[in-house]
Design an enzyme around this catalytic site. Structure first.
Site, PDB file in Angstrom:
ATOM      1  NE  ARG A 135      -3.913  -2.075   2.185  1.00  0.00           N
ATOM      2  CZ  ARG A 135      -3.698  -3.146   2.941  1.00  0.00           C
ATOM      3  NH1 ARG A 135      -2.641  -3.182   3.731  1.00  0.00           N
ATOM      4  NH2 ARG A 135      -4.518  -4.163   2.913  1.00  0.00           N
ATOM      5  CE  LYS A 157      -0.507  13.075 -15.698  1.00  0.00           C
ATOM      6  NZ  LYS A 157      -0.722  13.334 -17.135  1.00  0.00           N
ATOM      7  CD  GLU A 199       8.026  15.756 -24.230  1.00  0.00           C
ATOM      8  OE1 GLU A 199       7.402  16.799 -23.941  1.00  0.00           O
ATOM      9  OE2 GLU A 199       7.454  14.713 -24.616  1.00  0.00           O
ATOM     10  CE  LYS A 241       5.645  17.081 -15.967  1.00  0.00           C
ATOM     11  NZ  LYS A 241       5.458  15.850 -16.654  1.00  0.00           N
ATOM     12  CD  GLU A 251      -3.637  15.786 -16.859  1.00  0.00           C
ATOM     13  OE1 GLU A 251      -4.653  15.177 -17.166  1.00  0.00           O
ATOM     14  OE2 GLU A 251      -2.502  15.445 -17.186  1.00  0.00           O
ATOM     15  NE  ARG A 256       0.455  16.976 -14.987  1.00  0.00           N
ATOM     16  CZ  ARG A 256       0.845  16.247 -13.939  1.00  0.00           C
ATOM     17  NH1 ARG A 256       0.410  16.509 -12.734  1.00  0.00           N
ATOM     18  NH2 ARG A 256       1.678  15.235 -14.100  1.00  0.00           N
ATOM     19  CG  ASN A 260      -1.322  17.370 -23.266  1.00  0.00           C
ATOM     20  OD1 ASN A 260      -0.390  16.763 -22.742  1.00  0.00           O
ATOM     21  ND2 ASN A 260      -2.587  17.137 -22.973  1.00  0.00           N
ATOM     22  CG  HIS A 263       2.289  15.819 -26.311  1.00  0.00           C
ATOM     23  ND1 HIS A 263       3.180  16.863 -26.317  1.00  0.00           N
ATOM     24  CD2 HIS A 263       2.902  14.816 -25.631  1.00  0.00           C
ATOM     25  CE1 HIS A 263       4.278  16.516 -25.656  1.00  0.00           C
ATOM     26  NE2 HIS A 263       4.144  15.268 -25.232  1.00  0.00           N
ATOM     27  CG  HIS A 267      -0.264  11.427 -27.996  1.00  0.00           C
ATOM     28  ND1 HIS A 267      -0.920  12.176 -27.052  1.00  0.00           N
ATOM     29  CD2 HIS A 267       0.862  10.966 -27.392  1.00  0.00           C
ATOM     30  CE1 HIS A 267      -0.219  12.190 -25.932  1.00  0.00           C
ATOM     31  NE2 HIS A 267       0.871  11.465 -26.107  1.00  0.00           N
ATOM     32  CG  HIS A 280       6.844  10.925 -26.657  1.00  0.00           C
ATOM     33  ND1 HIS A 280       5.507  10.881 -26.998  1.00  0.00           N
ATOM     34  CD2 HIS A 280       6.976  11.960 -25.789  1.00  0.00           C
ATOM     35  CE1 HIS A 280       4.863  11.846 -26.348  1.00  0.00           C
ATOM     36  NE2 HIS A 280       5.734  12.506 -25.607  1.00  0.00           N
TER      37      HIS A 280
HETATM   38  N1  LIG Z   1       5.022   9.906 -15.749  1.00  0.00           N
HETATM   39  C1  LIG Z   1       4.962  10.891 -16.607  1.00  0.00           C
HETATM   40  O1  LIG Z   1       4.535  11.999 -16.297  1.00  0.00           O
HETATM   41  C2  LIG Z   1       5.481  10.663 -17.995  1.00  0.00           C
HETATM   42  C3  LIG Z   1       5.659  11.739 -18.862  1.00  0.00           C
HETATM   43  C4  LIG Z   1       6.197  11.488 -20.121  1.00  0.00           C
HETATM   44  C5  LIG Z   1       6.508  10.202 -20.504  1.00  0.00           C
HETATM   45  N2  LIG Z   1       6.294   9.174 -19.627  1.00  0.00           N
HETATM   46  C6  LIG Z   1       6.629   7.793 -19.989  1.00  0.00           C
HETATM   47  O2  LIG Z   1       8.051   7.716 -20.132  1.00  0.00           O
HETATM   48  C7  LIG Z   1       8.354   6.688 -21.062  1.00  0.00           C
HETATM   49  C8  LIG Z   1       9.385   7.205 -22.031  1.00  0.00           C
HETATM   50  O3  LIG Z   1      10.524   7.597 -21.329  1.00  0.00           O
HETATM   51  P1  LIG Z   1      11.941   7.677 -22.053  1.00  0.00           P
HETATM   52  O4  LIG Z   1      11.809   8.522 -23.257  1.00  0.00           O
HETATM   53  O5  LIG Z   1      12.941   8.008 -21.028  1.00  0.00           O
HETATM   54  O6  LIG Z   1      12.105   6.196 -22.618  1.00  0.00           O
HETATM   55  P2  LIG Z   1      12.884   4.905 -22.043  1.00  0.00           P
HETATM   56  O7  LIG Z   1      12.745   4.768 -20.598  1.00  0.00           O
HETATM   57  O8  LIG Z   1      12.448   3.790 -22.908  1.00  0.00           O
HETATM   58  O9  LIG Z   1      14.400   5.277 -22.361  1.00  0.00           O
HETATM   59  C9  LIG Z   1      14.818   5.376 -23.713  1.00  0.00           C
HETATM   60  C10 LIG Z   1      15.960   4.418 -24.008  1.00  0.00           C
HETATM   61  O10 LIG Z   1      17.159   4.971 -23.496  1.00  0.00           O
HETATM   62  C11 LIG Z   1      17.801   4.056 -22.630  1.00  0.00           C
HETATM   63  N3  LIG Z   1      18.493   4.868 -21.626  1.00  0.00           N
HETATM   64  C12 LIG Z   1      17.954   5.693 -20.706  1.00  0.00           C
HETATM   65  N4  LIG Z   1      18.917   6.350 -20.057  1.00  0.00           N
HETATM   66  C13 LIG Z   1      20.094   5.933 -20.560  1.00  0.00           C
HETATM   67  C14 LIG Z   1      21.449   6.267 -20.299  1.00  0.00           C
HETATM   68  N5  LIG Z   1      21.807   7.237 -19.449  1.00  0.00           N
HETATM   69  N6  LIG Z   1      22.403   5.594 -20.978  1.00  0.00           N
HETATM   70  C15 LIG Z   1      22.072   4.645 -21.918  1.00  0.00           C
HETATM   71  N7  LIG Z   1      20.815   4.329 -22.222  1.00  0.00           N
HETATM   72  C16 LIG Z   1      19.840   4.967 -21.558  1.00  0.00           C
HETATM   73  C17 LIG Z   1      16.698   3.165 -22.115  1.00  0.00           C
HETATM   74  O11 LIG Z   1      17.217   1.923 -21.728  1.00  0.00           O
HETATM   75  C18 LIG Z   1      15.808   3.044 -23.353  1.00  0.00           C
HETATM   76  O12 LIG Z   1      16.330   2.064 -24.209  1.00  0.00           O
HETATM   77  C19 LIG Z   1       7.054   6.265 -21.714  1.00  0.00           C
HETATM   78  O13 LIG Z   1       6.628   5.043 -21.165  1.00  0.00           O
HETATM   79  C20 LIG Z   1       6.081   7.375 -21.324  1.00  0.00           C
HETATM   80  O14 LIG Z   1       4.754   6.927 -21.213  1.00  0.00           O
HETATM   81  C21 LIG Z   1       5.793   9.382 -18.398  1.00  0.00           C
HETATM   82 ZN   LIG Z   2       5.594  14.085 -24.244  1.00  0.00          ZN
END
Ligand SMILES: NC(=O)c1ccc[n+]([C@@H]2O[C@H](COP(=O)([O-])OP(=O)(O)OC[C@H]3O[C@@H](n4cnc5c(N)ncnc54)[C@H](O)[C@@H]3O)[C@@H](O)[C@H]2O)c1
Ligand SMILES: [Zn+2]
Length: 375
Positions: A135, A157, A199, A241, A251, A256, A260, A263, A267, A280
């Site tokens: 929990r 999030k 971003e 942010k 939101e 917030r 987007n 986006h 998307h 992305h």
């Molecule tokens: N929680 C939120 O508010 C929020 C906001 C935006 C995106 N997200 C989520 O985040 C995810 C995308 O995140 P991302 O773009 O970081 O993708 P990711 O976590 O897949 O990382 C991208 C790639 O880079 C590699 N990587 C990361 N750091 C590294 C480093 N220092 N050295 C070598 N390799 C490295 C990872 O292994 C992966 O292969 C999605 O699932 C998305 O839904 C969440």
């Molecule tokens: Zn984004």
């Protein structure tokens, strides 16, 4: 918009911002060069002791996990590591269940804590596990991708994907703190780095003209992570942010949604290409180009400002067109999004660089004309 005066950045220069949440205490975001060295001390000063459960992926762990473990050990904190395969396909309930079993086998207790070391995939999954195991266990975010530093790790999030859609199961759950070490970006693949800049630049476009000017005037120095410039730019983007999510945590106030920007089409482009062709941030860069074109056609944005945005995105090695993608595919992905969001498409547009607004009266014909221009 900058860091608000009450943020104690002058007391501790590594604090880029503090996220304030109604349901949990303040979440400081530490950003700097080689900040991993101070991880143990940061844990202690934020009341974390006991055992650390480190969640990472198979791309990040080999580079950075031992550094993290050493830093924890120096503060007398033992740690265990769980590694998932890299990539979005790991953000599943199955992997959450694997983590739960692992935590149970290690006798993880509420006083212990989880450390997410990786990009947004690891951060979202680890946060979801932390929100739900026992929990709720405290957790720390150590984002290692630029996208996770300036975006995913901030705001509380957490989520996993279902086969029917991304982020469909999740919770709002704030980390105790976020610690971003810019030095870890040296191992991030170049394309992922560019995707993260999208971003970071987006934050300047919607809320901070001065930051946009810095992105524009220092392109090569920022891209090569020149210090202290690059760290300062990333800090400023993070602060935007953090400030937005503090003011509109769930939101509800309409602030917030400005995040987007780019986006709506972004998307749709990811969906239309089955998440295979565009990272992305790349899709968001095309989406921001579309949103700026729409802003122009709606009489909101000057042609010169739209051109500055496009040139800047290109300079950070981001696409601003999506040749070969079908207009119909993008349009139908957008109308599916519209259905799930309850009727109307709310576009985030710009009336100048550094100032965003929302409009829900963008004619469909204009959207289609702009998509046609970009494909
Ligand atoms: N929680 C939120 O508010 C929020 C906001 C935006 C995106 N997200 C989520 O985040 C995810 C995308 O995140 P991302 O773009 O970081 O993708 P990711 O976590 O897949 O990382 C991208 C790639 O880079 C590699 N990587 C990361 N750091 C590294 C480093 N220092 N050295 C070598 N390799 C490295 C990872 O292994 C992966 O292969 C999605 O699932 C998305 O839904 C969440
Ligand atoms: Zn984004």
């Amino acid at each position: 918009m900058g860091v608000s005066p009450e943020n104690p950045t002058s007391v501790d220069p590594e604090i880029a911002a503090v996220v304030h949440s109604a349901s949990s205490g303040p979440c400081p975001i530490y950003v700097g060069w080689d900040t991993l060295n101070s991880l143990g001390q940061r844990c202690s000063s934020n009341g974390l002791k006991g055992v650390a459960y480190l969640l990472t992926d198979d791309a990040v762990g080999p580079f950075h996990a031992s550094h993290v473990r050493t830093a924890l050990e120096e503060a007398g904190i033992p740690s265990h590591v769980f590694t998932i395969p890299r990539g979005e396909s790991s953000k599943t309930l199955d992997n959450a269940a694997r983590c739960y079993r692992w935590l149970a086998e290690q006798h993880a207790e509420r006083g212990h804590f989880i450390v997410a070391l990786g990009g947004g995939v690891v951060g979202d999954l680890a946060g979801f596990v932390a929100a739900t195991f026992n929990r709720g266990m405290p957790f720390v975010q150590i984002p290692t991708s630029l996208a996770a530093m300036v975006d995913a790790s901030i705001g509380g999030k957490t989520a996993v994907d279902l086969p029917t859609g991304k982020n469909l199961v999740g919770a709002f759950y704030q980390p105790r703190f976020v610690l971003a070490d810019i030095h870890t970006l040296y191992t991030l693949p170049k394309r992922e780095m560019a995707s993260g800049w999208a971003e970071a630049i987006k934050h300047s476009l919607i809320l901070d003209t001065d930051l946009f000017d810095t992105f524009e005037s220092q392109i090569e120095a920022i891209k090569s992570l020149e210090q202290p410039l690059a760290t300062n730019v990333i800090k400023r983007s993070i602060a935007i942010k953090a400030q937005v999510v503090t003011q509109d945590e769930k939101e509800t106030s309409g602030l917030r949604i400005l995040l987007n920007y780019g986006h709506t089409l972004g998307h749709a482009l990811e969906t239309a290409t089955s998440y295979k062709e565009y990272l992305h941030g790349e899709a968001v860069a095309v989406g921001m180009t579309a949103a700026a074109r729409i802003s122009q056609e709606m009489g909101l944005l000057d042609t010169e400002e739209a051109t500055r945005q496009e040139k800047l995105l290109q300079a950070y090695e981001l696409p601003t067109r999506c040749p070969g993608v079908g207009v119909d595919e993008i349009s139908s992905a957008m109308s599916r999004d519209k259905k799930t969001s309850g009727g109307s498409l709310r576009w985030v547009l710009l009336d100048r660089i550094g100032h965003a607004l929302t409009r829900d009266d963008v004619p469909q014909a204009l959207v289609e004309a702009v998509i046609r221009e970009l494909t």
